[in-house]
Motif scaffolding. Structure first.
Motif, PDB file in Angstrom:
ATOM      1  N   PHE A  75       0.857  -1.184   0.000  1.00 33.85           N
ATOM      2  CA  PHE A  75       0.000   0.000   0.000  1.00 33.85           C
ATOM      3  C   PHE A  75       0.891   1.231   0.000  1.00 33.85           C
ATOM      4  O   PHE A  75       2.077   1.146   0.327  1.00 33.85           O
ATOM      5  N   ARG A  76       0.322   2.353  -0.399  1.00 35.71           N
ATOM      6  CA  ARG A  76       1.092   3.597  -0.443  1.00 35.71           C
ATOM      7  C   ARG A  76       1.607   3.933   0.955  1.00 35.71           C
ATOM      8  O   ARG A  76       0.845   3.939   1.914  1.00 35.71           O
ATOM      9  N   GLY A  77       2.906   4.171   1.072  1.00 28.04           N
ATOM     10  CA  GLY A  77       3.498   4.514   2.363  1.00 28.04           C
ATOM     11  C   GLY A  77       3.832   3.321   3.235  1.00 28.04           C
ATOM     12  O   GLY A  77       4.101   3.475   4.429  1.00 28.04           O
ATOM     13  N   ASP A  78       3.856   2.114   2.652  1.00 25.72           N
ATOM     14  CA  ASP A  78       4.088   0.924   3.481  1.00 25.72           C
ATOM     15  C   ASP A  78       5.495   0.860   4.075  1.00 25.72           C
ATOM     16  O   ASP A  78       5.692   0.266   5.128  1.00 25.72           O
ATOM     17  N   LEU A  79       6.465   1.525   3.436  1.00 28.22           N
ATOM     18  CA  LEU A  79       7.816   1.522   4.021  1.00 28.22           C
ATOM     19  C   LEU A  79       7.836   2.360   5.294  1.00 28.22           C
ATOM     20  O   LEU A  79       8.355   1.916   6.319  1.00 28.22           O
ATOM     21  N   LEU A  80       7.251   3.544   5.261  1.00 29.65           N
ATOM     22  CA  LEU A  80       7.183   4.369   6.467  1.00 29.65           C
ATOM     23  C   LEU A  80       6.371   3.660   7.547  1.00 29.65           C
ATOM     24  O   LEU A  80       6.741   3.689   8.725  1.00 29.65           O
ATOM     25  N   ALA A  81       5.300   2.999   7.163  1.00 30.15           N
ATOM     26  CA  ALA A  81       4.501   2.254   8.141  1.00 30.15           C
ATOM     27  C   ALA A  81       5.334   1.166   8.810  1.00 30.15           C
ATOM     28  O   ALA A  81       5.215   0.933  10.018  1.00 30.15           O
ATOM     29  N   ALA A  82       6.208   0.513   8.045  1.00 32.54           N
ATOM     30  CA  ALA A  82       7.081  -0.514   8.617  1.00 32.54           C
ATOM     31  C   ALA A  82       8.089   0.117   9.582  1.00 32.54           C
ATOM     32  O   ALA A  82       8.384  -0.444  10.644  1.00 32.54           O
ATOM     33  N   VAL A  83       8.611   1.278   9.220  1.00 27.75           N
ATOM     34  CA  VAL A  83       9.532   1.992  10.124  1.00 27.75           C
ATOM     35  C   VAL A  83       8.810   2.316  11.430  1.00 27.75           C
ATOM     36  O   VAL A  83       9.361   2.151  12.516  1.00 27.75           O
ATOM     37  N   GLU A  84       7.582   2.758  11.319  1.00 25.29           N
ATOM     38  CA  GLU A  84       6.813   3.139  12.509  1.00 25.29           C
ATOM     39  C   GLU A  84       6.495   1.943  13.404  1.00 25.29           C
ATOM     40  O   GLU A  84       6.188   2.121  14.580  1.00 25.29           O
ATOM     41  N   ARG A  85       6.587   0.733  12.884  1.00 27.54           N
ATOM     42  CA  ARG A  85       6.326  -0.472  13.683  1.00 27.54           C
ATOM     43  C   ARG A  85       7.571  -1.029  14.356  1.00 27.54           C
ATOM     44  O   ARG A  85       7.493  -2.020  15.081  1.00 27.54           O
ATOM     45  N   VAL A  86       8.717  -0.413  14.128  1.00 25.93           N
ATOM     46  CA  VAL A  86       9.947  -0.858  14.785  1.00 25.93           C
ATOM     47  C   VAL A  86       9.744  -0.747  16.294  1.00 25.93           C
ATOM     48  O   VAL A  86       9.209   0.256  16.781  1.00 25.93           O
ATOM     49  N   PRO A  87      10.155  -1.760  17.043  1.00 25.30           N
ATOM     50  CA  PRO A  87       9.933  -1.753  18.498  1.00 25.30           C
ATOM     51  C   PRO A  87      10.526  -0.523  19.193  1.00 25.30           C
ATOM     52  O   PRO A  87      11.585  -0.017  18.810  1.00 25.30           O
ATOM     53  N   SER A  88       9.833  -0.074  20.219  1.00 21.59           N
ATOM     54  CA  SER A  88      10.243   1.135  20.943  1.00 21.59           C
ATOM     55  C   SER A  88      11.642   1.034  21.532  1.00 21.59           C
ATOM     56  O   SER A  88      12.338   2.036  21.647  1.00 21.59           O
ATOM     57  N   GLY A  89      12.067  -0.153  21.900  1.00 20.71           N
ATOM     58  CA  GLY A  89      13.407  -0.323  22.450  1.00 20.71           C
ATOM     59  C   GLY A  89      14.496   0.133  21.491  1.00 20.71           C
ATOM     60  O   GLY A  89      15.529   0.670  21.913  1.00 20.71           O
ATOM     61  N   PHE A  90      14.269  -0.060  20.201  1.00 19.62           N
ATOM     62  CA  PHE A  90      15.240   0.392  19.204  1.00 19.62           C
ATOM     63  C   PHE A  90      15.376   1.909  19.249  1.00 19.62           C
ATOM     64  O   PHE A  90      16.479   2.451  19.219  1.00 19.62           O
ATOM     65  N   TRP A  91      14.237   2.591  19.313  1.00 26.98           N
ATOM     66  CA  TRP A  91      14.257   4.053  19.294  1.00 26.98           C
ATOM     67  C   TRP A  91      14.914   4.631  20.543  1.00 26.98           C
ATOM     68  O   TRP A  91      15.525   5.702  20.478  1.00 26.98           O
ATOM     69  N   LEU A  92      14.809   3.925  21.661  1.00 25.87           N
ATOM     70  CA  LEU A  92      15.454   4.394  22.893  1.00 25.87           C
ATOM     71  C   LEU A  92      16.964   4.435  22.750  1.00 25.87           C
ATOM     72  O   LEU A  92      17.625   5.298  23.329  1.00 25.87           O
ATOM     73  N   THR A  93      17.506   3.519  21.979  1.00 20.50           N
ATOM     74  CA  THR A  93      18.965   3.469  21.798  1.00 20.50           C
ATOM     75  C   THR A  93      19.425   4.183  20.529  1.00 20.50           C
ATOM     76  O   THR A  93      20.626   4.276  20.283  1.00 20.50           O
ATOM     77  N   HIS A  94      18.485   4.696  19.748  1.00 20.32           N
ATOM     78  CA  HIS A  94      18.800   5.415  18.511  1.00 20.32           C
ATOM     79  C   HIS A  94      17.942   6.687  18.415  1.00 20.32           C
ATOM     80  O   HIS A  94      17.155   6.852  17.485  1.00 20.32           O
TER      81      HIS A  94
END
Length: 115
Positions: A75-94
């Motif tokens: 679907f349109r924007g599915d790559l960004l949607a996949a990025v948004e589903r990355v677990p929160s723990g990843f974002w805490l360290t990045h």
């Protein structure tokens, strides 16, 4: 980032668990593809399966910065949607990568709804 390297070269080989889903098996195979050769569809699979995130997220963000609607065909924007589903723990360290996502999301909202 060495884009001619593979995730396995950068992170080391990992065991391939038995009973993987089709998408999980594909993600494991994609760990052997040079980062520069990964397609939008490949990046989406790796993101959804949580493989090589430290290497895959920056590549995906480079794409969605230029085209937030980038799609692998689901679907349109599915790559960004996949990025948004990355677990929160990843974002805490990045946090630097998280800020990039937030800027992309804000720009997308401005484009859709105005300032």
């Amino acid at each position: 980032m060495a884009t001619d390297a593979t995730i396995n070269q950068l992170e080391g080989l990992t065991e391939r668990p038995a009973g993987l889903s089709v998408q999980g098996a594909l993600a494991r195979d994609l760990r052997n593809v040079p980062l520069a050769r990964l397609t939008v569809a490949d990046l989406r699979v790796l993101l959804l399966e949580g493989e090589g995130l430290a290497h895959v997220v920056p590549l995906a963000l480079d794409i969605v910065t230029d085209d937030p609607d980038a799609s692998s065909g689901a679907f349109r924007g599915d790559l960004l949607a996949a990025v948004e589903r990355v677990p929160s723990g990843f974002w805490l360290t990045h946090p630097d990568l998280r800020r990039r996502v937030e800027k992309i999301q804000a720009a997308r909202l401005r484009a859709a709804f105005g300032d």
